[in-house]
Scaffold this motif. Sequence first.
Motif, PDB file in Angstrom:
ATOM      1  N   GLY A 486       0.816  -1.209   0.000  1.00  0.00           N
ATOM      2  CA  GLY A 486       0.000   0.000   0.000  1.00  0.00           C
ATOM      3  C   GLY A 486       0.844   1.250   0.000  1.00  0.00           C
ATOM      4  O   GLY A 486       0.569   2.217  -0.738  1.00  0.00           O
ATOM      5  N   ARG A 487       1.903   1.256   0.795  1.00  0.00           N
ATOM      6  CA  ARG A 487       2.814   2.411   0.847  1.00  0.00           C
ATOM      7  C   ARG A 487       3.512   2.628  -0.487  1.00  0.00           C
ATOM      8  O   ARG A 487       3.810   3.765  -0.874  1.00  0.00           O
ATOM      9  CB  ARG A 487       3.858   2.187   1.940  1.00  0.00           C
ATOM     10  N   GLY A 489       2.263   1.956  -3.370  1.00  0.00           N
ATOM     11  CA  GLY A 489       1.296   2.259  -4.420  1.00  0.00           C
ATOM     12  C   GLY A 489       0.946   1.086  -5.311  1.00  0.00           C
ATOM     13  O   GLY A 489       0.327   1.260  -6.369  1.00  0.00           O
ATOM     14  N   LYS A 491      -1.407  -1.226  -5.724  1.00  0.00           N
ATOM     15  CA  LYS A 491      -2.732  -1.443  -5.162  1.00  0.00           C
ATOM     16  C   LYS A 491      -3.253  -2.864  -5.374  1.00  0.00           C
ATOM     17  O   LYS A 491      -3.888  -3.442  -4.481  1.00  0.00           O
ATOM     18  CB  LYS A 491      -3.704  -0.429  -5.760  1.00  0.00           C
ATOM     19  N   ARG A 495      -4.152  -5.144  -2.187  1.00  0.00           N
ATOM     20  CA  ARG A 495      -5.505  -5.619  -1.918  1.00  0.00           C
ATOM     21  C   ARG A 495      -5.554  -7.141  -1.793  1.00  0.00           C
ATOM     22  O   ARG A 495      -6.312  -7.689  -0.984  1.00  0.00           O
ATOM     23  CB  ARG A 495      -6.435  -5.147  -3.029  1.00  0.00           C
ATOM     24  N   ALA A 530      -2.014   3.229   8.581  1.00  0.00           N
ATOM     25  CA  ALA A 530      -1.871   4.108   7.415  1.00  0.00           C
ATOM     26  C   ALA A 530      -1.554   3.301   6.160  1.00  0.00           C
ATOM     27  O   ALA A 530      -2.086   3.570   5.068  1.00  0.00           O
ATOM     28  CB  ALA A 530      -0.776   5.145   7.678  1.00  0.00           C
ATOM     29  N   GLY A 531      -0.702   2.295   6.298  1.00  0.00           N
ATOM     30  CA  GLY A 531      -0.384   1.446   5.158  1.00  0.00           C
ATOM     31  C   GLY A 531      -1.574   0.612   4.705  1.00  0.00           C
ATOM     32  O   GLY A 531      -1.804   0.426   3.500  1.00  0.00           O
ATOM     33  N   GLU A 533      -4.735   1.374   5.059  1.00  0.00           N
ATOM     34  CA  GLU A 533      -5.706   2.254   4.395  1.00  0.00           C
ATOM     35  C   GLU A 533      -5.319   2.493   2.944  1.00  0.00           C
ATOM     36  O   GLU A 533      -6.168   2.524   2.049  1.00  0.00           O
ATOM     37  CB  GLU A 533      -5.809   3.574   5.160  1.00  0.00           C
ATOM     38  N   LYS A 534      -4.017   2.608   2.683  1.00  0.00           N
ATOM     39  CA  LYS A 534      -3.556   2.750   1.303  1.00  0.00           C
ATOM     40  C   LYS A 534      -3.769   1.459   0.508  1.00  0.00           C
ATOM     41  O   LYS A 534      -3.835   1.477  -0.725  1.00  0.00           O
ATOM     42  CB  LYS A 534      -2.081   3.162   1.274  1.00  0.00           C
TER      43      LYS A 534
END
Length: 539
Positions: A486-487, A489, A491, A495, A530-531, A533-534
């Motif tokens: 996630g950090r 990018g 995605k 996921r 935070a990671g 959530e990304k």
Amino acid sequence: MPQVANGIQNWRFGVYQVDLQNAELRRNGTPLKIREQCFRILVYLLEHAGELVTRDELRRQLWPADTFVDFEHSMNAAMMKLRETLGDSADSPMYIETIPKRGYRFIAPVSHPAASVPSMPESQAPLEDSSANGAAPPSVTMQEAAMQECLWIAVRPFKWSGTDPSLAGYADGATEDILTGLSRFSYLRVVAASSHTGHGKPADGEHPGPRYYLEGSLRQAGPRVRLSAQLVDRETGAHLWAETYDRDFTPQAEFDLLDDIVPQIVSTIADSYGVLPRSMGETLRNADAASLTPYGAVLRCFAYFHRLSAEEHLPVRTALERAVEQSPAYADAWAMLSLIYKEEFTHGFNLGPDPLDRALAAARRAVELAPSNHLAHHALAAAEFFRKEFQRFRLSAARALELNPMDGFTLAYLGLLMAYSGDWKRGGVLCASARRLNPHHPGWYWFVPGVDAYRNGEYRAALEFADRTNMPEHWRTNLLIAASRGRLGDKAAARKALALMLEQRPDFAKSPDEELSIWWQRELAEQFMAGLEKAGFEQ
């Protein structure tokens, strides 16, 4: 000379043998010089192995009535000399433990070479003697007797060949250091063996003796020496483990070589992920919990450590709770029970009320019963960590590591907790040491460098360490992957890892903050959130 009421004339512990008839203390068969009073103290302690022997009791039994005025000085001097002869330490005892303001206890496993069945100190005995309360002692079936002996291991003198006669001393040193190292594991029963003892399965009616034998050799070729070691199952003839270690050799470097190689041999064989505990844990894995002896219940735990599931957890807990009812003085059972109670909190397995309170109480009981048992201090440290009592945790962890620096499992697990408590440098060093000790270590030994890389923003390094764990079925592995992806990018990959994590840990979505706070402090937990959530996680 003290008289022995039970007729026992010989004792063996570690590399030592006591011959009462000839009034000799031998080390690997070689007689040692020992003062008469020191010998008398040793014999008396061996007669009462595992029991508290008070200083007043020693005075009454072993000191003439007219010397009582000088007793304190004489007792202290004799005990100091006895420990010096045995190579023992009052601070980190392997044989004689001091009970402050009370007396002494002989704590090492003891066998009787002339007897048919080895004995154990009472504090480590898996069966309680109920004769103390007026009942007849429990009968021991053949199955129970075999189970009690199943982790007896004998170490043969290492052989040597080469042009340098100093190799003989090196071989003797390797044998002695391995014996000493294995004796640090309270759930093993360790004896020195003659090099002539056979490998074959015992004949009908013959006492089986130790089931496992460790033997080895040293060969020299120029400036290099090769140490080979192998572990043999005498009953089946199977070679359970073998390894060779090639090193540069000079007589001046003997201690350095032993300090490098011996801990690797000991940990690979004896720690919770070692060859012997793994083998015996698997043997007992399908046994009915109600049929296990207390010692068998302890061994059964090792199979759980390899699987970590609710299905594996429940029978182990049941067996250990029964074990401490049967043998309330068995420290290993209390320590293991503490670790199993702790697992209710950390993994949610078969969760009952107040798991950390139960874990703490069981660990304290283990330490009270056996203050020099490293597993007891390991369990206490773990309970204190998850109760967020970090100062107490660090003290208990230091004691566990001091008592047994060759247990890779203790180094790795307490190193992981040390890092998560905030001391990342010390935790990382301990986990790296654990990986060196046992090359067959489980993947979670890589969690600390992986999480440390993530918290420092080194997300690609964190992913590399997550790969090294080789534990795709573990939710924290996928947590690390999802947060790192996630950090970065990425995605799609983030996921996918997030979906796996939530499948493996479905309760996480209900209370993510609570789940993360079990292991990590607030700042790191926020970094993980935070990671995630990304990665697409939504609260």
